[in-house]
Scaffold this active site. Structure first.
Site, PDB file in Angstrom:
ATOM      1  N   LYS A   1      34.928  -5.349  82.261  1.00  0.00           N
ATOM      2  CA  LYS A   1      33.931  -5.778  81.594  1.00  0.00           C
ATOM      3  C   LYS A   1      34.386  -7.363  81.459  1.00  0.00           C
ATOM      4  O   LYS A   1      35.488  -7.725  81.709  1.00  0.00           O
ATOM      5  CB  LYS A   1      34.611  -5.620  79.947  1.00  0.00           C
ATOM      6  CG  LYS A   1      33.981  -5.912  78.931  1.00  0.00           C
ATOM      7  CD  LYS A   1      34.245  -5.414  77.658  1.00  0.00           C
ATOM      8  CE  LYS A   1      33.410  -5.599  76.244  1.00  0.00           C
ATOM      9  NZ  LYS A   1      33.605  -4.959  75.588  1.00  0.00           N
TER      10      LYS A   1
ATOM     11  N   CYS B   1      29.744  -3.677  75.734  1.00  0.00           N
ATOM     12  CA  CYS B   1      29.679  -3.982  74.479  1.00  0.00           C
ATOM     13  C   CYS B   1      29.669  -4.696  74.574  1.00  0.00           C
ATOM     14  O   CYS B   1      28.347  -6.131  74.436  1.00  0.00           O
ATOM     15  CB  CYS B   1      31.079  -3.201  74.008  1.00  0.00           C
ATOM     16  SG  CYS B   1      31.165  -3.606  72.572  1.00  0.00           S
TER      17      CYS B   1
ATOM     18  N   GLU C   1      31.839   3.514  74.701  1.00  0.00           N
ATOM     19  CA  GLU C   1      32.868   2.831  74.477  1.00  0.00           C
ATOM     20  C   GLU C   1      34.115   3.260  74.864  1.00  0.00           C
ATOM     21  O   GLU C   1      34.447   3.846  73.648  1.00  0.00           O
ATOM     22  CB  GLU C   1      32.901   1.271  74.526  1.00  0.00           C
ATOM     23  CG  GLU C   1      34.202   0.400  75.299  1.00  0.00           C
ATOM     24  CD  GLU C   1      33.658  -1.666  74.495  1.00  0.00           C
ATOM     25  OE1 GLU C   1      34.746  -1.940  75.310  1.00  0.00           O
ATOM     26  OE2 GLU C   1      32.876  -1.048  73.599  1.00  0.00           O
TER      27      GLU C   1
END
Length: 294
Positions: free
Chosen positions: A116, A153, A43
């Site tokens: 995200k 994540c 990431e």
């Protein structure tokens, strides 16, 4: 041919963007030399993990996708090596800022973006200051090597996200990551919990998982984090089939038979026996169905 060799990579980022992009290219080359055609990078690899601090100047690290140097370079690399590359970047879209994954196919073409969805906010991981929640929905792409589902994540802690990627037909679920020590409590070491959560996604959905994390100690303005690596690949039963340590650069690979995995997902029956009529309360925050008048 339904076999696909996947790779997970990890390394310690520097504070130099060009140096990090060059390192990413070198890791992709190593993975391709091992036969990988789907290669996962960590990431936000262009910089140190800047979300340790709340600082207005760091907002300006965001770049429009069309101008992002990492995306430009990885498109060239993907085409040259014939590999699929999900690339995690800090995106500026007009006046909005996102933590964005760009899916690049083997011909260097961008198949689309995933922004995200779940944005954490805790000591050392103050992402809500830097990113708006993603507006793309969860994405699965038909790449030239298979159907790839991707999240980023903190998304990896939510079983609903993994299940939706599997329902959309993902052959592989991948999670680029930046996770390590907890600045407020040095006794917390979440590595095993982190791995087991994603292994559970793989097992419950009978879908392999690839996770790439960074390593190294990064000192910010207000705190520091030591990232614990431990990148891994899990098979469709949740078993770890490749795993890196906590401190070293690594390129992990494993080969999956995608068609065999697809057959297993159908034959196992967990998707057949789902009771979607019972799951409506998942759309509430507290798991309690309430009538509009209450």
């Amino acid at each position: 041919m339904s076999e696909l060799t996947v790779a997970a990579t990890q390394w310690a980022a520097s504070t130099d963007r060009d140096e990090n992009i060059a390192k990413a290219e070198a890791m992709v080359v190593k993975a391709a030399e091992k036969g990988a055609r789907f290669i996962l990078l960590q990431e936000l690899f262009e910089t140190h993990y800047f979300c340790k601090d709340t600082a207005p100047d760091l907002l300006h690290l965001a770049v429009p996708i069309e101008d992002n140097p990492a995306v430009k370079k990885m498109r060239e690399v993907a085409k040259r090596l014939g590999v699929v590359l999900p690339v995690s970047v800090y995106e500026r879209a007009n006046s909005a800022l996102f933590n964005t994954l760009v899916m690049i196919d083997t011909d260097g073409e961008v198949l689309g973006l995933y922004r995200k969805s779940h944005i954490p906010d805790g000591p050392g991981y103050g992402e809500k200051y830097y990113f708006s929640p993603g507006d793309t929905g969860l994405q699965v792409w038909n790449t030239k090597v298979g159907r790839i589902g991707a999240a980023v994540c903190w998304d990896q802690w939510f079983p609903e996200a993994a299940r939706l990627l599997a329902l959309k037909g993902a052959d592989i679920i991948c999670y680029p990551t930046a996770i390590g020590s907890e600045p407020h409590n040095p006794k917390i070491h979440s590595r095993d919990h982190w791995q087991r959560t994603m292994q559970g996604h793989a097992a419950a959905n009978l879908t392999p998982v690839v996770a790439s994390n960074r390593i190294g100690r990064e000192v910010g303005r207000s705190c520091e984090i030591t990232f614990y690596g431990s990148s891994f690949i899990a098979d469709n039963t949740g078993a770890k089939v490749a795993e890196a340590g906590e401190t070293e650069d690594a390129v992990l690979t494993h080969t999956f038979d995608l068609e065999a995995n697809r057959r297993t997902r159908i034959e196992w029956g967990v998707f057949r026996d789902r009771r979607v009529d019972l799951y409506g309360d998942l759309l509430t925050l507290d798991g309690t169905h309430r009538h509009p008048e209450v």
